[in-house]
Motif scaffolding. Structure first.
Motif, short mmCIF file in Angstrom:
data_model
loop_
_atom_site.label_atom_id
_atom_site.label_comp_id
_atom_site.label_asym_id
_atom_site.label_seq_id
_atom_site.Cartn_x
_atom_site.Cartn_y
_atom_site.Cartn_z
N ILE A 4 22.04 33.34 39.05
CA ILE A 4 22.80 32.72 38.31
C ILE A 4 23.83 31.72 39.00
N GLN A 5 23.72 30.52 38.83
CA GLN A 5 24.78 29.74 39.51
C GLN A 5 26.03 29.39 38.87
N ILE A 6 27.21 29.89 39.54
CA ILE A 6 28.36 29.61 38.87
C ILE A 6 29.34 28.60 39.58
N VAL A 7 30.14 27.79 38.69
CA VAL A 7 30.93 26.73 39.41
C VAL A 7 31.85 27.34 40.28
N GLU A 8 32.07 26.69 41.32
CA GLU A 8 32.97 27.11 42.27
C GLU A 8 34.05 27.08 41.95
N ALA A 9 35.05 27.93 42.34
CA ALA A 9 36.38 27.84 41.55
C ALA A 9 37.22 26.97 42.84
N PRO A 10 38.17 26.11 42.16
CA PRO A 10 39.10 25.38 43.23
C PRO A 10 39.75 26.37 44.13
N PRO A 11 40.18 25.49 45.15
CA PRO A 11 41.16 26.40 46.15
C PRO A 11 42.37 26.85 45.53
N GLY A 12 42.75 28.05 45.65
CA GLY A 12 43.89 28.53 44.99
C GLY A 12 44.07 30.08 45.55
N ILE A 13 45.11 30.70 45.08
CA ILE A 13 45.21 32.12 45.53
C ILE A 13 44.92 33.15 44.52
N GLU A 14 44.07 34.08 45.04
CA GLU A 14 43.61 35.04 44.25
C GLU A 14 44.14 36.41 44.21
N GLY A 15 44.23 36.95 43.40
CA GLY A 15 44.57 38.39 43.34
C GLY A 15 44.07 39.54 42.39
N ALA A 16 44.64 40.44 42.09
CA ALA A 16 43.93 41.44 41.11
C ALA A 16 44.32 41.06 39.80
N GLY A 17 43.63 40.38 39.20
CA GLY A 17 43.70 40.07 37.78
C GLY A 17 44.39 38.67 37.53
N PHE A 18 44.65 37.92 38.62
CA PHE A 18 45.19 36.43 38.54
C PHE A 18 44.58 35.57 39.59
N PHE A 19 44.63 34.41 39.12
CA PHE A 19 44.12 33.27 40.14
C PHE A 19 45.08 32.12 40.08
#
Lengths: 180, 167, 403
Positions: A4-19
């Motif tokens: 399954i191909q998912i759209v790539e996320a834009p650049p950003g800061i990721e963490g536990a439960g947030f983006f």
């Protein structure tokens, strides 16, 4: 591994439960995958668009599920087919009725430049009356080419600023067409 | 195959319209005749209402422009008799200064748009037509585009002029 | 023609509203405009405006050599463009007096009947969509893709095909094409039966379309209707049966005729024509097997471009190629009218030649143009929704309307 191909996320800061990313990237992502096209189909390219919307090529995979025939509710004006000089004012009125943000896709040789019809009655390209974002060449373009043009529009939508209508280049462009 | 031969057709037409029917020819088996503007409606009425001929179907009305002839504009009617399976072509030539014709809408409703198209492209005025105005071209066009002197391309376009290849 | 009472101006209580069923509208299949005067839901009168896609085909044709007019004919009725192409080629062959070998005729019949099926798929499918049934359309569009693949084997393009040449075809049918055609002949009847089962006795569809826009045969003939519309009104005029071209007289097919010309009859006539087209394709496939398999064009070196390998290696081929392209070959200085049975009706080509490379005058007798003029008189007194269904069933293709 699933395929399954998912759209790539834009650049950003990721963490536990947030983006966290910038607003225009998130809005661009949302806008580009839910464009509502207005199929302004006049001739043969319109039939090829019908084939693109049908099950074999299925443009609605890319978010263009809901076709709008009212310009007030559409994002993308897809001009498909020859525009004659009699039709020009009608096209311009439809474009003027669209609300910002709006994009224009010229599908086919006739909409891009008049095509094979170099005659007294055919408008030699719709960019004589409205500004165009993406041109799709072909007579008629294959459905794969239409999807490619649609993906180009999606890239434009993702990467431009949040309120394109306020940028000076855009306002200069509209002024050159006589649109306020 | 057709139930009436072209000779029988021609002789029954000549029986009523002997002097007014000229230039008879049969290109590719289709009887072609020429007549004058005064007799065209009588000829069409005869062809439509005659019990043996029954040309009840009007295939097309169109026009042609020969700028070098004495009578430049020709209006061409194609009729078809479904019962007898035979076609006929009738031409009427008029000179450029007075390009008027009586209308065929008195016989066939289908002639309405065909005559409007002929007017739009060649300037043929059909007297008695219920609504003679332009149909395909822009409404405020002043010239008649299919005439030979009118150019094909848009005269206002400048970016396609090429020194070597013309347009 | 009118099956509802018409309210007139004498009634002081009525107020009419004007509705612009404009050039851009989802229900009009193409760009043409109707300005309707409505009394509530009932149409009092209408004025049609066309010409929004007028591309001056007839004027362009006066400036192009014969073989370059074929792409123009494509773009007239673009839902079934091979029929236009073949009709034009047959007109020029009639003018030049070229006799076609039988195998070319059978190949042409296969392509033309596939085009007729694809046009009727769109017309009946879209009629279903206009009554609110989207499923039939979506299911049938898949078979249009199959037909497109068959066209691609012979000419490379899907929609505006430019298939064939004056004198035959540009390349022979290969085995892939025959396999795809046989596969289509196996799969499409199943889908067509399903489509008919969905619509023919569907209560909603029948109520929407039965006795809507009924037309008498006299009215239809007086307005010069042709094709499925005229046959639905009861007149069995089919150019393939009356003036057979391309060996249609050797084939065994029926011409379906309706009774009262209403929308339901037109739908049924088009469905039945698809069945007859399938019969014709089957017969053509059988007949082609009996012909020598390497014949795909007539032996007319003066008008049929030689293959490129010969042009570069063979003197005569080079000379012929030069003469054809530069227009050095004299053509008869006469006029010809040829008509074929297009998907909408009698598609006629009136060609007046002056001996040169391009026609002096070429006129297309376009069935959509002539069929559409009855729309405004016919819709007086109809409900608006019936008028939309009526327009759908007339199968007006905008390219053919305006030429």
């Amino acid at each position: 591994m699933s395929d399954i191909q998912i759209v790539e996320a834009p650049p950003g800061i990721e963490g536990a439960g947030f983006f966290a990313t910038s607003l225009d990237k998130a809005v661009g992502l949302a806008r580009s995958y839910s464009l509502w096209p207005l199929p302004f189909a006049t001739s043969c390219c319109g039939i090829e668009f019908m084939a693109t919307m049908a099950s074999t090529y299925d443009l609605s995979r890319f978010g263009a599920e809901r076709l709008s025939f009212s310009p007030r509710q559409a994002d993308l004006l897809m001009v498909m087919g020859t525009i004659s000089k009699k039709m020009g004012p009608v096209l311009r009125q439809v474009y003027l009725q669209m609300a910002e943000p709006r994009w224009v896709l010229a599908m086919g040789a006739c909409a891009s430049s008049g095509g094979i019809f170099d005659t007294y009655s055919v408008l030699q390209g719709i960019d004589e009356i409205i500004p165009v974002d993406v041109y799709i060449p072909g007579c008629p373009p294959r459905p794969e080419a239409v999807i490619d043009g649609f993906i180009q529009i999606q890239k434009l939508v993702q990467t431009e600023s949040l309120r394109r209508r306020d940028t000076p280049e855009y306002q200069k462009l509209l002024a050159s067409y006589g649109i306020q | 195959m057709s139930k009436i031969t072209n000779e029988e057709l021609l002789s029954s037409i000549k029986g009523k319209f002997d002097a007014d029917v000229t230039h008879v020819s049969e290109p590719f088996g289709l009887l072609t005749l020429e007549t004058s503007r005064e007799r065209i409606i009588d000829l069409l009425t005869f062809l439509k209402t005659d019990a043996a001929l029954q040309f009840i179907y009007l295939t097309d009305i169109t026009a042609i422009h020969y700028p070098e002839s004495e009578k430049q504009i020709g209006i061409i009617y194609h009729l078809h008799s479904l019962v007898n399976n035979v076609r006929i072509r009738i031409k009427v030539f008029v000179a450029d200064g007075d390009v008027t014709m009586p209308t065929a809408t008195v016989l066939w409703n289908g002639a309405n748009w065909m005559e409007r198209e002929t007017y739009d492209f060649y300037g043929v005025v059909f007297e008695g037509h219920p609504d003679l105005r332009r149909i395909l071209n822009v409404d405020d066009m002043t010239v008649f585009p299919m005439r030979k002197e009118y150019p094909l391309e848009d005269p206002n376009r400048v970016d396609k002029r090429d020194y070597f290849f013309g347009r | 023609m009118q099956n509802h009472p018409v309210y007139t101006d004498n009634d002081p209580q009525t107020e009419y509203s004007t509705l612009n069923l404009g050039p851009t509208h989802p229900a009009t299949h193409g760009v043409f405009q109707n300005v309707l005067t409505l009394d509530g839901e009932r149409i009092v009168s209408g004025v049609s405006t066309i010409g929004y896609i007028h591309r001056a085909f007839e004027k362009i044709a006066e400036h192009r050599p014969f073989y370059q007019i074929t792409p123009l004919t494509d773009r007239m009725n673009y839902c079934s463009s091979p029929i236009n192409n073949m009709g034009w080629h047959m007109t020029v062959e009639k003018l030049l007096g070229i006799q076609m070998p039988k195998r070319v005729d059978y190949m042409r019949i296969i392509i033309m009947e596939l085009a007729r099926i694809s046009d009727h798929i769109i017309c009946n499918g879209v009629l279903g969509v206009d009554t609110g049934a989207f499923t039939g359309f979506l299911y049938m569009m898949k078979y249009r893709e199959d037909i497109y693949e068959i066209y691609e084997e012979i000419c490379g393009s899907r929609l505006t095909t430019n298939v064939g040449r004056i004198g035959g075809f540009e390349r022979n049918f290969n085995h892939i094409l025959f396999e795809k055609t046989r596969k289509f002949l196996k799969e499409f009847p199943v889908a067509l039966k399903e489509f008919e089962a969905l619509f023919n006795r569907n209560r909603i569809f029948v109520d929407r379309t039965k006795d809507v826009a009924a037309v008498t045969a006299e009215d239809a003939l007086s307005y010069s209707w042709s094709g499925p519309l005229l046959r639905a009104a009861g007149v069995d005029y089919d150019v393939r049966a009356m003036e057979p071209y391309s060996s249609y007289d050797e084939f065994d097919f029926e011409v379906p005729v309706g009774t009262n010309g209403d929308v339901y009859n037109r739908f049924l006539v088009r469905n039945e024509e698809m069945w007859q087209s399938l019969r014709l394709i089957e017969q053509a496939l059988k007949k082609i097997e009996k012909e020598p398999s390497d014949v795909f064009h007539a032996d007319v070196p003066e008008f049929y471009l030689p293959p490129k390998e010969d042009v570069y290696n063979n003197m005569e081929a080079l000379i012929y190629h030069f003469k054809i392209v530069m227009g050095e070959i004299p053509t008869p200085n006469t006029e010809v009218y040829h008509s074929v049975e297009g998907a909408n009706g009698e598609l006629g080509f009136y060609l007046v030649n002056d001996g040169g490379r391009s026609p002096y005058r070429l006129h297309f007798r376009r069935p959509s143009f002539i069929n559409y003029q009855m729309y405004a008189p016919m819709s007086r007194g109809m409900l608006l929704s019936d008028a939309i269904i009526n327009m759908s069933s007339l199968n007006i293709i905008a390219g053919e309307l305006d030429a």
